[in-house]
Scaffold this motif. Structure first.
Motif, PDB file in Angstrom:
ATOM      1  N   ALA A 389      46.762  41.437 -15.842  1.00 37.13           N
ATOM      2  CA  ALA A 389      45.549  40.648 -16.089  1.00 37.13           C
ATOM      3  C   ALA A 389      45.040  40.022 -14.804  1.00 37.13           C
ATOM      4  N   MET A 390      45.954  39.632 -13.926  1.00 39.18           N
ATOM      5  CA  MET A 390      45.546  39.082 -12.626  1.00 39.18           C
ATOM      6  C   MET A 390      44.778  40.133 -11.822  1.00 39.18           C
ATOM      7  N   MET A 391      45.277  41.376 -11.853  1.00 37.18           N
ATOM      8  CA  MET A 391      44.600  42.438 -11.109  1.00 37.18           C
ATOM      9  C   MET A 391      43.256  42.793 -11.733  1.00 37.18           C
ATOM     10  N   LYS A 392      43.185  42.812 -13.059  1.00 34.54           N
ATOM     11  CA  LYS A 392      41.989  43.274 -13.750  1.00 34.54           C
ATOM     12  C   LYS A 392      40.984  42.160 -14.029  1.00 34.54           C
ATOM     13  N   GLY A 393      41.461  40.924 -14.206  1.00 28.57           N
ATOM     14  CA  GLY A 393      40.580  39.876 -14.705  1.00 28.57           C
ATOM     15  C   GLY A 393      40.145  38.825 -13.722  1.00 28.57           C
ATOM     16  N   LEU A 394      40.834  38.696 -12.609  1.00 23.76           N
ATOM     17  CA  LEU A 394      40.442  37.705 -11.607  1.00 23.76           C
ATOM     18  C   LEU A 394      39.582  38.367 -10.528  1.00 23.76           C
ATOM     19  N   PRO A 395      38.642  37.649  -9.980  1.00 25.46           N
ATOM     20  CA  PRO A 395      37.772  38.255  -8.954  1.00 25.46           C
ATOM     21  C   PRO A 395      38.585  38.620  -7.719  1.00 25.46           C
ATOM     22  N   PRO A 396      38.306  39.768  -7.151  1.00 20.74           N
ATOM     23  CA  PRO A 396      39.049  40.185  -5.949  1.00 20.74           C
ATOM     24  C   PRO A 396      38.697  39.299  -4.757  1.00 20.74           C
ATOM     25  N   ALA A 397      39.573  39.334  -3.781  1.00 23.93           N
ATOM     26  CA  ALA A 397      39.318  38.580  -2.551  1.00 23.93           C
ATOM     27  C   ALA A 397      38.061  39.106  -1.881  1.00 23.93           C
ATOM     28  N   ARG A 398      37.424  38.229  -1.114  1.00 23.66           N
ATOM     29  CA  ARG A 398      36.159  38.606  -0.465  1.00 23.66           C
ATOM     30  C   ARG A 398      36.345  39.809   0.447  1.00 23.66           C
ATOM     31  N   ALA A 399      37.426  39.804   1.193  1.00 23.03           N
ATOM     32  CA  ALA A 399      37.725  40.938   2.080  1.00 23.03           C
ATOM     33  C   ALA A 399      38.962  41.632   1.549  1.00 23.03           C
ATOM     34  N   MET A 400      38.754  42.675   0.752  1.00 22.33           N
ATOM     35  CA  MET A 400      39.885  43.360   0.104  1.00 22.33           C
ATOM     36  C   MET A 400      39.542  44.832  -0.038  1.00 22.33           C
ATOM     37  N   ASP A 401      40.436  45.669   0.422  1.00 20.08           N
ATOM     38  CA  ASP A 401      40.219  47.110   0.325  1.00 20.08           C
ATOM     39  C   ASP A 401      40.287  47.543  -1.138  1.00 20.08           C
ATOM     40  N   ALA A 402      39.424  48.473  -1.521  1.00 18.10           N
ATOM     41  CA  ALA A 402      39.324  48.902  -2.915  1.00 18.10           C
ATOM     42  C   ALA A 402      40.589  49.575  -3.424  1.00 18.10           C
ATOM     43  N   THR A 403      41.421  50.068  -2.528  1.00 16.57           N
ATOM     44  CA  THR A 403      42.652  50.757  -2.951  1.00 16.57           C
ATOM     45  C   THR A 403      43.885  49.842  -2.942  1.00 16.57           C
ATOM     46  N   ALA A 404      43.696  48.541  -2.757  1.00 19.25           N
ATOM     47  CA  ALA A 404      44.836  47.622  -2.606  1.00 19.25           C
ATOM     48  C   ALA A 404      45.746  47.636  -3.821  1.00 19.25           C
ATOM     49  N   TRP A 405      45.151  47.675  -5.029  1.00 19.81           N
ATOM     50  CA  TRP A 405      45.978  47.594  -6.239  1.00 19.81           C
ATOM     51  C   TRP A 405      46.727  48.897  -6.545  1.00 19.81           C
ATOM     52  N   THR A 406      46.552  49.908  -5.696  1.00 27.30           N
ATOM     53  CA  THR A 406      47.349  51.130  -5.873  1.00 27.30           C
ATOM     54  C   THR A 406      48.687  51.034  -5.145  1.00 27.30           C
ATOM     55  N   ALA A 407      48.980  49.875  -4.598  1.00 26.95           N
ATOM     56  CA  ALA A 407      50.291  49.658  -3.964  1.00 26.95           C
ATOM     57  C   ALA A 407      51.394  49.979  -4.970  1.00 26.95           C
ATOM     58  N   PRO A 408      52.558  50.458  -4.516  1.00 30.45           N
ATOM     59  CA  PRO A 408      53.589  50.980  -5.425  1.00 30.45           C
ATOM     60  C   PRO A 408      53.957  50.058  -6.583  1.00 30.45           C
ATOM     61  N   ASP A 409      54.273  48.807  -6.296  1.00 31.13           N
ATOM     62  CA  ASP A 409      54.716  47.930  -7.375  1.00 31.13           C
ATOM     63  C   ASP A 409      53.562  47.531  -8.294  1.00 31.13           C
ATOM     64  N   CYS A 410      52.376  47.425  -7.750  1.00 33.87           N
ATOM     65  CA  CYS A 410      51.208  47.138  -8.593  1.00 33.87           C
ATOM     66  C   CYS A 410      50.920  48.338  -9.500  1.00 33.87           C
ATOM     67  N   ALA A 411      51.020  49.542  -8.937  1.00 37.43           N
ATOM     68  CA  ALA A 411      50.780  50.748  -9.717  1.00 37.43           C
ATOM     69  C   ALA A 411      51.823  50.918 -10.810  1.00 37.43           C
ATOM     70  N   ALA A 412      53.080  50.550 -10.513  1.00 36.45           N
ATOM     71  CA  ALA A 412      54.145  50.652 -11.511  1.00 36.45           C
ATOM     72  C   ALA A 412      53.871  49.731 -12.699  1.00 36.45           C
ATOM     73  N   ILE A 413      53.370  48.540 -12.423  1.00 40.55           N
ATOM     74  CA  ILE A 413      53.048  47.600 -13.510  1.00 40.55           C
ATOM     75  C   ILE A 413      51.889  48.132 -14.345  1.00 40.55           C
ATOM     76  N   THR A 414      50.865  48.663 -13.661  1.00 42.70           N
ATOM     77  CA  THR A 414      49.720  49.230 -14.382  1.00 42.70           C
ATOM     78  C   THR A 414      50.160  50.402 -15.257  1.00 42.70           C
ATOM     79  N   GLN A 415      51.039  51.243 -14.726  1.00 42.23           N
ATOM     80  CA  GLN A 415      51.546  52.365 -15.513  1.00 42.23           C
ATOM     81  C   GLN A 415      52.388  51.894 -16.696  1.00 42.23           C
ATOM     82  N   ARG A 416      53.159  50.813 -16.501  1.00 42.65           N
ATOM     83  CA  ARG A 416      54.024  50.327 -17.572  1.00 42.65           C
ATOM     84  C   ARG A 416      53.210  49.821 -18.760  1.00 42.65           C
ATOM     85  N   VAL A 417      52.185  49.036 -18.504  1.00 40.76           N
ATOM     86  CA  VAL A 417      51.431  48.435 -19.617  1.00 40.76           C
ATOM     87  C   VAL A 417      50.386  49.397 -20.175  1.00 40.76           C
ATOM     88  N   GLY A 418      50.138  50.511 -19.464  1.00 44.13           N
ATOM     89  CA  GLY A 418      49.249  51.549 -19.994  1.00 44.13           C
ATOM     90  C   GLY A 418      47.776  51.306 -19.770  1.00 44.13           C
TER      91      GLY A 418
END
Length: 418
Positions: A389-418
């Motif tokens: 929910a933090m990744m999907k629901g909170l506004p991203p940082a002003r200077a943030m690369d669009a692929t940041a949330w594909t980091a391994p542990d972030c991606a694992a959490i996204t995959q876990r919750v579906g």
């Protein structure tokens, strides 16, 4: 060992014919036990363990899940039906003016329950009956709780250090002097009573009531110059291995037929079933682990299925709106909690728009968020959901690369919750 077995049988309060026979060679001692007189040392309360009486359920309580206290009351009423029907009504008996003028009494009898699991505690008053009788008149207060809902959920962890919920049920009776007479000496009080009492040199039908009232008043002064108190408490550690959806403990509350005779007969005024709700794997989902669905519970038959159902119904906005605590200054939601944490604000300022650097920052933020959520007392399922929910629901940082949330542990959490 045989003696210990006999004690345990008495505690379980089972009929003798349902109790397994002791080891061979103890027949004489068994006969003695059956002939022993048995006494009830807590006449105000009755206690029964429904979990043990029904046996271990085929549906085990799942750890790493949440439960909460449940209380269902069955106060007796003349208009009730089945097991809640009362046989008579308890009215409001008045003391005469003579007794009220000199002996102001306040009587309170109450039944309460306390549940403690680790650092979490709840105390609930189930019934309170009060009466005050003094020179200003009489007053009665009767407060009876039927059902209690809305207790907070608490996590039952899967490790060996998980606290065992303890329930303590207490009945308390107090009787105290309420008027200024209570501070006077006994002789002065007796003298005052005699001074205003009608006097007679012969007992007649005219003098009998006054004589009887005077004697009763003197007896009460002697007996009640100091407050008296009765306390009964039942303690029970609730091993959730024995948990059943239809179990828990049942407590009956009794009061004496006469307030002046606490060694006489007692009337039951009701009973309360105290237990725990079926476990649920997530705070953010209404799915529980149970067999029979009811209007109160949506059921899945096993932990894994309930966990997947929680993921399937996830909603980032609802998760972020979830209230953690209500204070005098307002409600602290998950969203507000995250935004005010130093580890989050620090991470936000660390995003610089570079893909490699921002993935490292995002990965650390995902791990920290999940860790901090579990430190709050939530399980790993909800830690994953809050991080998502933090990744999907909170506004991203002003200077943030669009692929940041594909980091391994972030991606694992996204995959876990579906």
């Amino acid at each position: 060992m045989q003696r210990l077995q006999q004690v345990e049988k008495r505690i379980e309060v089972r009929p003798l014919e349902q109790v397994a026979a002791p080891e061979a060679g103890a027949a004489a001692q068994t006969a003695t036990t059956q002939a022993e007189p048995r006494i009830d040392i807590t006449p105000l309360t009755g206690y029964s363990d429904l979990d043990r009486a029904l046996g271990i359920s085929s549906v085990a309580f799942h750890h790493n899940a949440y439960t909460r206290l449940t209380i269902v009351g069955y106060p007796y009423e003349v208009s009730g039906s089945d097991n809640t029907k009362a046989s008579r009504v308890s009215g409001y008996q008045e003391d005469n003016w003579f007794r009220r003028y000199f002996i102001g009494l306040k009587r309170d009898i109450s039944l309460s329950v306390k549940m403690r699991s680790g650092s979490y505690e709840e105390t609930i008053s189930l019934a309170t009956l009060s009466s005050t009788s003094d020179r200003n008149g009489l007053s009665w207060n009767r407060d009876v709780v039927h059902d209690v809902t809305g207790f907070p959920w608490f996590l039952v962890t899967r490790d060996a250090s998980a606290p065992v919920p303890r329930i303590a049920v207490q009945a308390r009776y107090t009787r105290a002097m309420e008027s200024g007479v209570a501070t006077a000496t006994l002789q002065a009080t007796l003298g005052a009573i005699k001074a205003v009492s009608p006097q007679s040199t012969v007992v007649t039908t005219l003098s009998e009531p006054a004589t009887r009232d005077r004697a009763a008043a003197i007896d009460q002064v002697i007996n009640n110059l100091f407050a008296s108190e009765i306390n009964e408490t039942h303690h029970s550690d609730r091993n959730l291995v024995w948990w059943r959806a239809d179990g828990g403990i049942r407590v009956a509350f009794r009061v004496p037929k006469s307030t002046s005779d606490w060694n006489g007969q007692y009337d039951a005024i009701g009973s309360w079933a105290i237990g725990f709700a079926p476990p649920r794997p997530s705070l953010f989902s209404e799915w529980h682990i149970c067999q029979a669905e009811t209007p109160a519970y949506r059921c899945k038959s096993d932990y894994a299925t309930a966990e997947q159902a929680a993921y399937a119904t996830k909603n980032a906005a609802n998760i972020l709106r979830y209230p953690l605590i209500k204070t005098s200054s307002g409600v602290i939601t998950i969203r507000k909690w995250i935004l005010q944490e130093d580890w989050y604000t620090s991470a936000q300022s660390s995003f610089i728009g570079d893909a490699r650097s921002d993935k490292l920052t995002a990965n650390a933020l995902c791990l920290t968020t999940a860790e901090k959520v579990t430190e709050l007392g939530l399980n790993d399922i909800d830690a994953a959901l809050v991080t998502w929910a933090m990744m999907k629901g909170l506004p991203p940082a002003r200077a943030m690369d669009a692929t940041a949330w594909t980091a391994p542990d972030c991606a694992a959490i996204t995959q876990r919750v579906g």
